[in-house]
Design an enzyme around this catalytic site. Structure first.
Site, PDB file in Angstrom:
ATOM      1  N   LYS A  39      -6.997   3.548  12.943  1.00 11.19           N
ATOM      2  CA  LYS A  39      -6.644   4.773  12.224  1.00 11.19           C
ATOM      3  C   LYS A  39      -7.168   4.682  10.803  1.00 11.19           C
ATOM      4  CE  LYS A  39      -3.457   6.433   9.603  1.00 11.19           C
ATOM      5  NZ  LYS A  39      -4.269   7.374   8.824  1.00 11.19           N
TER       6      LYS A  39
ATOM      7  N   GLU B  26      -2.723  -6.819   4.096  1.00 10.18           N
ATOM      8  CA  GLU B  26      -3.488  -7.079   2.858  1.00 10.18           C
ATOM      9  C   GLU B  26      -3.162  -5.930   1.920  1.00 10.18           C
ATOM     10  OE1 GLU B  26      -5.902  -6.565   0.149  1.00 10.18           O
ATOM     11  OE2 GLU B  26      -7.611  -6.478   1.544  1.00 10.18           O
TER      12      GLU B  26
ATOM     13  N   CYS C 130      -8.774  -3.478  -4.308  1.00  4.43           N
ATOM     14  CA  CYS C 130      -7.473  -4.156  -4.358  1.00  4.43           C
ATOM     15  C   CYS C 130      -7.509  -5.385  -5.265  1.00  4.43           C
ATOM     16  CB  CYS C 130      -7.013  -4.533  -2.969  1.00  4.43           C
ATOM     17  SG  CYS C 130      -8.180  -5.587  -2.134  1.00  4.43           S
TER      18      CYS C 130
ATOM     19  N   GLU D  43       0.009  -1.184  -9.508  1.00  5.58           N
ATOM     20  CA  GLU D  43      -1.407  -1.044  -9.169  1.00  5.58           C
ATOM     21  C   GLU D  43      -1.850   0.381  -9.509  1.00  5.58           C
ATOM     22  OE1 GLU D  43      -2.506  -1.041  -4.914  1.00  5.58           O
ATOM     23  OE2 GLU D  43      -4.040  -2.489  -5.473  1.00  5.58           O
TER      24      GLU D  43
END
Ligand SMILES: NC(=O)C1=CN([C@@H]2O[C@H](COP(=O)(O)OP(=O)(O)OC[C@H]3O[C@@H](n4cnc5c(N)ncnc54)[C@H](O)[C@@H]3O)[C@@H](O)[C@H]2O)C=CC1
Ligand SMILES: O=C(O)/C=C/C=C(\O)C(=O)O
Length: 498
Positions: free
Chosen positions: A197, A272, A306, A402
């Site tokens: 997905k 992750e 990331c 983040e």
């Protein structure tokens, strides 16, 4: 639907954008049961370029059952490893051959520079694919002795690695193609079937990848793609009882939700997740290396990485020079659409991401932050100027969370110890860098940095042979490396009495 902008695009991309929205199940593009759709936008202009399916739970069930049937009858997992490897290598070759179409499609749906699409989504991905394909023929257990009654002469004991079953791959929008392949390839190499997905924001290249895998000789049903929202399609996929393993890359909150779902079904998972990655610059660092390293580390892909550097802790003697050189560099960057190969600042992926990043900057301004804003960006499209935030307060949202945008905090510190303490003061621990010319400092500090990857005198470099993943809330498990397939296999002990 299609692209109507100022840059020429490959005929294969034009044809692909004109296709009716579809899922990819059992080796074919298929019409969904769901009538619900999602728009796909060109981030450089905000114009809609395609429509994707917003798959229902019934559509997801159909894809999972296709993958399960393919796993159960052994059409893929029971092939000789060398034959699986050959198909996967052919898949990599076709990705390379079709690279320009993939790169342009990726830039159109994601906004990134065509140079980054060519270099990462196609170039690096195909190297990753070949690395993983090579692991196909290295799967194996080991024999071991036991102390059972009668001793080893009466017993033969060994382990086998067996594919875990149907894998759900949930991919994000920052490197839609490359990260999709990080989900799909180890699963296929291990002999699993997959339902992928992609992010609802960037659903297109995944569908093109699935067709390419079929063209390479992958049996139908082994690699299926469902597109749609996270809350609907994503949740239906991860909750499905026939899913044996989930591999996810994305935000920490969504990773936690997936972990909770997985625990309920005892589904294996690898996560992750986000980073808040520090760069510690010691007073003896080579600024000629630090400046380009930080520019790439912080602003590659618009900071939507990331492992991007987001917090710099620089020892006081280098602070002024570092800030003035970074400011000059971000002010001189050229701005434009991803399809313009000369543009260094490109739009972010979506209006939502642009607004999210702007909100972090507004919050910093409102708290009295000192912001140095780089190259001016256009109003149309989802652009944000590269920005330095000087000495941001420790409790600012952009220091703790983040951001996933072109924003770099730069903090002056009095010592390496202070830099280290601030660097570790985070609930995340994905990547970190240390910049020094002194080997002893590097060897002393690297073990004390709480991150899954520590770069010394570089930042953000990754490699298929280098395990990658997070400490703390940056994830669970590791991708890449020679042991990568372990997470896609069950370990069976066989104990033979003779
Ligand atoms: N670590 C990374 O590589 C990434 C981090 N992010 C961070 O996440 C923030 C939000 O971006 P999103 O796209 O909303 O991230 P997200 O983590 O929610 O989405 C990633 C993927 O998970 C799917 N998803 C969402 N909810 C789900 C659920 N309940 N069950 C199963 N799948 C689900 C999404 O549809 C997408 O395919 C970004 O601003 C950024 O800070 C986003 C993308 C990649
Ligand atoms: O460091 C890079 O080149 C890319 C890394 C991308 C990720 O791992 C990510 O954002 O998930």
């Amino acid at each position: 639907m299609g692209y109507d902008g100022p840059y020429p695009v490959d005929a294969r991309v034009t044809e692909f954008l004109a296709l009716d929205p579809a899922l990819f199940i059992d080796g074919l593009r298929v019409a969904p049961g769901s009538a619900s759709t999602l728009p796909v936008f060109d981030p450089s202009s905000g114009a809609q370029i395609a429509v994707a399916v917003d798959a229902s739970a019934a559509d997801v069930d159909r894809a999972v059952r296709s993958a399960h049937a393919a796993f159960a009858d052994g059409r893929w997992r029971q092939l000789r490893p060398a034959d699986r490897e050959r198909v996967l290598l052919r898949f990599a070759d076709l990705v390379t051959e079709r690279g320009e179409a993939f790169a342009q499609l990726e830039t159109l749906e994601q906004g990134k520079s065509i140079n980054i699409s060519r270099m990462f989504e196609v170039g690096a991905s195909s190297e990753w694919m070949r690395y993983v394909a090579g692991l196909t023929t290295k799967i194996g257990g080991r024999t071991f002795d036991t102390s059972l009654p009668g001793g080893p002469q009466h017993w033969t004991t060994y382990t086998r690695r067996e594919p875990v079953g149907v894998v759900a791959g949930i991919a994000p929008w920052n490197f839609p193609m490359m990260i999709a392949l990080w989900k799909v390839m180890p699963a296929l190499a291990a002999g699993c079937s997959v339902v992928l997905k992609p992010s609802e924001v960037t659903p297109l290249t995944a569908l093109m990848l699935a067709q390419t895998a079929i063209d390479a000789g992958l049996p139908p049903g082994v690699f299926n793609v469902v597109t749609g929202s996270g809350a609907g399609c994503g949740a239906a996929l991860t909750e499905h009882p026939l899913i044996a393993k989930i591999t996810f890359t994305g935000s920490t909150p969504t990773g936690k939700a997936i972990g909770r779902t997985a625990a309920g079904n005892m589904t294996r998972f690898t996560l992750e997740l986000g980073g808040k990655n520090p760069a510690i610059i010691l007073r003896d660092a080579d600024l000629d290396a630090v400046i380009p390293g930080l520019l790439a580390g912080a602003f590659l892909n618009g900071g939507q990485v990331c492992a991007a550097a987001s917090r710099v802790y620089v020892e006081a003697p280098l602070y002024d020079a570092l800030v003035s050189q970074l400011e000059a560099a971000i002010g001189a960057m050229s701005v434009g659409a991803g399809l313009d190969p000369n543009a260094q600042v490109n739009p972010l992926v979506s209006k939502a991401q642009q607004m999210k990043v702007q909100a972090y900057l507004e919050d910093a301004r409102a708290q009295g932050g000192d912001l140095l804003v780089g190259a001016k960006v256009p109003d149309a499209g989802y652009f944000v100027s590269p920005t330095l935030v000087l000495n941001p307060a420790e409790n600012l949202k952009l220091t703790r969370e983040e951001v996933f945008g072109p924003v770099l905090g730069v903090t002056r510190v009095d010592s390496a110890e202070q830099g280290l303490a601030l660097a570790n003061d985070s609930n995340m621990g994905l990547g970190a860098s240390l910049w020094t010319r002194d080997l002893k400092s590097a060897m002393d500090l690297t073990p004390r940095i709480e991150a899954g990857t520590v770069w010394v005198n570089s930042h953000v470099f990754i490699d298929p042979n280098m395990p990658f993943g997070g400490y703390k809330q940056s994830g669970i498990g590791r991708d890449f490396g020679v042991d990568w397939l372990d997470a896609y296999t069950e370990l069976k002990s066989v104990c033979i009495s003779h």
